[in-house]
Design an enzyme around this catalytic site. Structure first.
Site, PDB file in Angstrom:
ATOM      1  N   GLU A  90       7.470  -1.394   3.110  1.00  0.00           N
ATOM      2  CA  GLU A  90       6.429  -1.419   4.160  1.00  0.00           C
ATOM      3  C   GLU A  90       6.551  -2.651   5.045  1.00  0.00           C
ATOM      4  O   GLU A  90       5.855  -2.766   6.055  1.00  0.00           O
ATOM      5  CB  GLU A  90       5.036  -1.318   3.520  1.00  0.00           C
ATOM      6  CG  GLU A  90       4.460  -2.596   2.912  1.00  0.00           C
ATOM      7  CD  GLU A  90       5.042  -2.978   1.545  1.00  0.00           C
ATOM      8  OE1 GLU A  90       6.052  -2.385   1.115  1.00  0.00           O
ATOM      9  OE2 GLU A  90       4.473  -3.897   0.914  1.00  0.00           O
TER      10      GLU A  90
ATOM     11  N   HIS B 150       9.967  -4.760  -0.410  1.00  0.00           N
ATOM     12  CA  HIS B 150       8.797  -4.196   0.265  1.00  0.00           C
ATOM     13  C   HIS B 150       9.235  -3.300   1.428  1.00  0.00           C
ATOM     14  O   HIS B 150       9.434  -3.784   2.536  1.00  0.00           O
ATOM     15  CB  HIS B 150       7.896  -5.322   0.789  1.00  0.00           C
ATOM     16  CG  HIS B 150       7.210  -6.050  -0.309  1.00  0.00           C
ATOM     17  ND1 HIS B 150       5.971  -5.690  -0.776  1.00  0.00           N
ATOM     18  CD2 HIS B 150       7.611  -7.094  -1.071  1.00  0.00           C
ATOM     19  CE1 HIS B 150       5.622  -6.488  -1.776  1.00  0.00           C
ATOM     20  NE2 HIS B 150       6.601  -7.351  -1.977  1.00  0.00           N
TER      21      HIS B 150
ATOM     22  N   CYS C 273       7.281  -3.433  -5.776  1.00  0.00           N
ATOM     23  CA  CYS C 273       7.110  -4.800  -6.259  1.00  0.00           C
ATOM     24  C   CYS C 273       6.559  -4.799  -7.695  1.00  0.00           C
ATOM     25  O   CYS C 273       7.253  -4.405  -8.611  1.00  0.00           O
ATOM     26  CB  CYS C 273       6.244  -5.601  -5.290  1.00  0.00           C
ATOM     27  SG  CYS C 273       6.367  -7.378  -5.522  1.00  0.00           S
TER      28      CYS C 273
END
EC number: 4.3.2.10
Lengths: 208, 252
Positions: A187, A185, A80
């Site tokens: 994650e 993202h 990001c």
């Protein structure tokens, strides 16, 4: 290999730490300049505004070690804002210099024609054929989770790891020998995101 | 192409799921973390926990639920209910929530929207709006879980929260909520066209066509549903396959 997650106090790093645990790698937080000496791979999951984050990194004396890390071509994984800061500058914070590791500038999405901003949700990315090591065992295209209002206009297309489209086509991630950085993202992107993180960490480990 | 998001919502009270889920495969269907794992496995695009705990002390339980969910579910997680201040938001974000939802507090003190956007970035803040059709052909905003009417027009209020820095709107039609007769398409479309941020439609899902309708005709960016998922009528996968067949872009 010792993983360090850069923490300048701006946001939630729990998800990123949890993701590394899930792929069998323990990561520790890097909050002080001296801690750069204890790690092999730097992860920078930045969030917030371009200019603000650079100001905070400078105030916390983490900016110079971060620049030195990248200049020395040590392993780096950006997520990001940790992707956007690699470019020269951003329309979000005019006049503020980025890390300038990659040529290009970060631009704002154009909300004309009813485009919703932020670009929020799961979008389809296609992978670069010349960089299979990063996305092995992943479907092409893959869906990944994005949340952002600015995107890098990458000036060197040979760096492209993956591409997507939101009103405008853009390069959603770049990779080169020691470095992988993405706008989305991983994650937060379920199995595919975790697999990408695992591939990346495994590959960066071979560059040590 | 950006896909439309399918978002199951779990009502949590004192750390337990209420309105019960009927996941027969679960040993403890009242455990929000176990329910979250099921939705994660079904391919839900995000999850929402709505905390309906009465007292502030018991909210600590919710922080623990969020932290445990974030350890095993790698998907975006929003927490709403009883969140009033920037400090409340920070607590949930640090526990592992990606976004926080506010409703009554935003109406009472709209400045909290600006403060939250400044502190965490707008992408972290979901403003929930409960709206009910009035005699003038428009919609009135209600607070306190739909009990108290305000002076606010829902479409105007949506535009204001967008200006103040909200990242997303969770729009619930009180007329449709619980009816299973479909989302309020006119309301959703009016709000979606009035703002430049994503709108999540909520209230009224009874079948798969309802979801397709609000995502296409209602111009919603995402749909939230509770009971049709909890009682096993449809899985998230069923919804997505139906939407895909009806030319609504989804992540399969």
């Amino acid at each position: 290999m010792n993983l360090g997650v850069l923490d300048y106090g701006a946001g939630n790093l729990r998800s990123v730490l949890n993701a590394f645990t899930a792929i069998g790698r323990e990561a520790k937080l890097v909050t002080k300049p001296a801690q750069f000496d204890d790690i092999d791979l730097l992860v920078f999951p930045g969030q917030g505004a371009f200019g603000d984050s650079i100001r905070i990194l400078k105030e916390t004396h983490l900016w110079d070690p971060l620049k030195a890390w990248l200049k020395a071509e040590k392993p780096y994984l950006g997520i990001c804002l940790g992707y956007q800061l690699l470019f020269e500058d951003s329309e979000e914070s005019p006049g503020v210099e980025g890390l300038a590791v990659a040529p290009g500038r970060v631009r704002k999405f154009d909300s004309a024609h009813g485009l919703k901003i932020p670009h929020m949700g799961w979008n389809k990315v296609t992978w670069a054929e010349d960089k299979p090591v990063w996305w092995k065992d992943l479907p092409d295209p893959s869906h990944l989770y994005f949340v952002h209002s600015y995107y890098p206009d990458v000036a060197d297309p040979s760096l492209a790891l993956c591409r997507t489209d939101y009103g405008v086509p853009f390069i959603a991630g770049i990779a080169k020998k020691n470095l992988m950085a993405v706008q989305f993202h991983p994650e937060k992107s379920q199995e595919i995101g975790l697999k990408l993180l695992k591939n990346s960490v495994d590959h960066l480990a071979t560059t040590l | 192409m950006l896909t439309k998001r399918i978002i199951p919502c779990l009502d949590v009270k004192e750390g337990r799921v209420v309105k019960g889920t009927q996941f027969l495969q679960l040993r403890d269907a009242g455990d929000p973390v176990e329910c979250a794992k099921v939705y994660n496995a079904q391919g839900a695009d995000e999850l929402v926990f709505l905390d309906i705990t009465a007292s502030h002390e018991e909210r600590k339980t919710m922080v623990d639920v969020v932290a445990r969910t974030a350890e095993s579910c790698f998907m975006p997680l929003t927490v709403g209910g009883g969140i009033r201040t920037v400090a409340d938001m920070r607590e949930m974000l640090l526990a592992g929530a990606d976004k926080v939802g506010i409703n009554t507090a935003a109406v009472k003190t709209p400045e909290v929207i600006d403060a939250a956007a400044e502190a965490f970035g707008c992408q972290c803040l979901v403003v929930a709006i409960d709206a009910k059709r009035n005699a003038h052909g428009s919609w009135t905003v209600y607070t306190h879980g739909g009990r108290n009417p305000t002076e606010l027009d829902a479409v105007e209020w949506a535009a204001e929260v967008c200006r103040r820095g909200a990242g997303e709107i969770l729009l619930t039609s009180m007329d449709s909520d619980g009816t299973k007769a479909g989302y309020d398409i006119a309301l959703t479309r009016a709000v979606s066209e009035a703002v430049s941020i994503p709108v999540i439609a909520s209230g009224g899902a009874g079948n798969l066509q309802h979801m397709a309708d609000v995502l296409s005709d209602g111009k919603a960016d995402a749909v939230l549903a509770a009971s049709i998922f909890h009682f096993g009528e449809y899985t998230v996968g069923d919804v997505k396959r139906f939407l895909d067949q009806h030319q609504v872009p989804v992540r399969l």
